[in-house]
Design a protein around this motif. Structure first.
Motif, PDB file in Angstrom:
ATOM      1  N   CYS A   1      88.826 180.109  49.530  1.00  0.00           N
ATOM      2  CA  CYS A   1      88.928 178.931  50.409  1.00  0.00           C
ATOM      3  C   CYS A   1      88.330 179.230  51.773  1.00  0.00           C
ATOM      4  O   CYS A   1      87.582 178.424  52.330  1.00  0.00           O
ATOM      5  N   ASN A   2      88.627 180.402  52.314  1.00  0.00           N
ATOM      6  CA  ASN A   2      88.120 180.757  53.644  1.00  0.00           C
ATOM      7  C   ASN A   2      86.659 181.158  53.635  1.00  0.00           C
ATOM      8  O   ASN A   2      85.949 180.943  54.613  1.00  0.00           O
ATOM      9  N   LEU A   3      86.176 181.740  52.540  1.00  0.00           N
ATOM     10  CA  LEU A   3      84.754 182.035  52.434  1.00  0.00           C
ATOM     11  C   LEU A   3      83.947 180.747  52.424  1.00  0.00           C
ATOM     12  O   LEU A   3      82.858 180.668  52.999  1.00  0.00           O
ATOM     13  N   ARG A   4      84.493 179.716  51.777  1.00  0.00           N
ATOM     14  CA  ARG A   4      83.800 178.430  51.698  1.00  0.00           C
ATOM     15  C   ARG A   4      83.691 177.751  53.061  1.00  0.00           C
ATOM     16  O   ARG A   4      82.697 177.090  53.365  1.00  0.00           O
ATOM     17  N   THR A   5      84.709 177.893  53.879  1.00  0.00           N
ATOM     18  CA  THR A   5      84.759 177.161  55.149  1.00  0.00           C
ATOM     19  C   THR A   5      84.372 178.011  56.353  1.00  0.00           C
ATOM     20  O   THR A   5      84.360 177.503  57.472  1.00  0.00           O
ATOM     21  N   ALA A   6      84.042 179.276  56.146  1.00  0.00           N
ATOM     22  CA  ALA A   6      83.784 180.187  57.273  1.00  0.00           C
ATOM     23  C   ALA A   6      82.656 179.699  58.173  1.00  0.00           C
ATOM     24  O   ALA A   6      82.798 179.659  59.401  1.00  0.00           O
ATOM     25  N   LEU A   7      81.532 179.311  57.583  1.00  0.00           N
ATOM     26  CA  LEU A   7      80.389 178.902  58.402  1.00  0.00           C
ATOM     27  C   LEU A   7      80.622 177.555  59.077  1.00  0.00           C
ATOM     28  O   LEU A   7      80.051 177.284  60.125  1.00  0.00           O
ATOM     29  N   ARG A   8      81.483 176.727  58.493  1.00  0.00           N
ATOM     30  CA  ARG A   8      81.814 175.461  59.159  1.00  0.00           C
ATOM     31  C   ARG A   8      82.585 175.736  60.436  1.00  0.00           C
ATOM     32  O   ARG A   8      82.369 175.095  61.463  1.00  0.00           O
ATOM     33  N   GLU A   9      83.503 176.700  60.375  1.00  0.00           N
ATOM     34  CA  GLU A   9      84.276 177.068  61.568  1.00  0.00           C
ATOM     35  C   GLU A   9      83.374 177.634  62.645  1.00  0.00           C
ATOM     36  O   GLU A   9      83.596 177.431  63.831  1.00  0.00           O
ATOM     37  N   LYS A  10      82.323 178.321  62.223  1.00  0.00           N
ATOM     38  CA  LYS A  10      81.436 178.978  63.192  1.00  0.00           C
ATOM     39  C   LYS A  10      80.793 177.974  64.133  1.00  0.00           C
ATOM     40  O   LYS A  10      80.595 178.253  65.310  1.00  0.00           O
ATOM     41  N   TYR A  11      80.484 176.786  63.619  1.00  0.00           N
ATOM     42  CA  TYR A  11      79.748 175.826  64.424  1.00  0.00           C
ATOM     43  C   TYR A  11      80.613 174.696  65.000  1.00  0.00           C
ATOM     44  O   TYR A  11      80.104 173.702  65.470  1.00  0.00           O
ATOM     45  N   LYS A  12      81.919 174.872  64.914  1.00  0.00           N
ATOM     46  CA  LYS A  12      82.792 173.890  65.554  1.00  0.00           C
ATOM     47  C   LYS A  12      82.686 174.038  67.071  1.00  0.00           C
ATOM     48  O   LYS A  12      82.719 175.146  67.594  1.00  0.00           O
ATOM     49  N   LYS A  13      82.604 172.952  67.760  1.00  0.00           N
ATOM     50  CA  LYS A  13      82.521 172.999  69.228  1.00  0.00           C
ATOM     51  C   LYS A  13      83.619 172.143  69.833  1.00  0.00           C
ATOM     52  O   LYS A  13      83.943 171.077  69.339  1.00  0.00           O
TER      53      LYS A  13
END
Length: 220
Positions: free
Chosen positions: A149-161
């Protein structure tokens, strides 16, 4: 045995090579390295981690089961990940049984089910360990679900501003948004990402052709 360290660059590069499937399967991920496609699923994870993956992995069934371990060490506080860590380092254990259970709980929340220090540890997990059910518990499913679950969403979290509203409507908020967004392009890998890394190293025959994975062939 030499210390094992996380190789963030390797994991980061791999996540950028995920294949986005039309019919997405929640319990697996696929990657493409140059011309080669590989799959990371429960099967690969089970081989790497070596824990039980059969039977019911619902820890909530232990939530209301009282036990001496829970009462002795966690009855007077909100049980967070940092609270378990403090108990582990600062308590004197009068029995070997309690000491072993605390080690298992600490290993579970720091390695297998790692999360932010402020996150609450479920009563079911603590009671399961306290009742001595950890040896026959199917950790693999529980750990894999959190990890994937966290591997799937990791890059989405990276670009949250973090956004700020322009109170004057004249563009003044843009500088604030830029200032607040600075330094926020990061993410944390929760669960047992080390197993994913170990799997990636098993793919070295493929990864050695990719620029981001250079290594000394004589030392491998």
């Amino acid at each position: 045995m030499k210390p094992i360290a996380m190789q963030a660059q390797l994991i980061y590069g791999a996540l950028y090579r995920e294949i986005h499937q039309k019919k997405k399967k929640e319990r697996e991920m696929r990657f493409k390295f140059i011309c080669d496609k590989v799959r990371f699923s429960m099967g690969e994870f089970a081989v790497i981690i070596g824990l039980r993956c059969k039977r019911d992995n619902n820890v909530n069934k232990f939530a209301k089961k009282e036990n001496a371990f829970m009462e002795k060490y966690f009855s007077d506080q909100t049980i967070t990940h940092i609270a378990v860590e403090e108990r582990f380092f600062h308590n004197d254990f009068k029995t070997d049984d309690f000491a072993v259970k605390m080690v298992v709980l600490y290993f579970a929340i720091k390695c297998l089910l790692s999360r932010l220090p402020s996150k609450k540890v479920s009563d079911g997990l603590i009671n399961m360990v306290g009742l001595g059910e950890f040896e026959c518990f199917p950790w693999d499913k529980l750990v894999y679900d959190l990890t994937i679950c966290n591997l799937r969403t990791a890059l989405r979290e990276k670009y949250k501003k973090r956004k700020s509203i322009d109170p004057g409507g004249k563009g003044k908020g843009k500088d604030k948004e830029k200032e607040k967004g600075k330094g926020t392009r990061a993410y944390k890998l929760r669960g047992f990402a080390l197993a994913f890394q170990a799997w990636l190293y098993e793919m070295l025959v493929v990864l050695k052709k990719v620029v981001y994975c250079r290594y000394d062939s004589e030392s491998v």
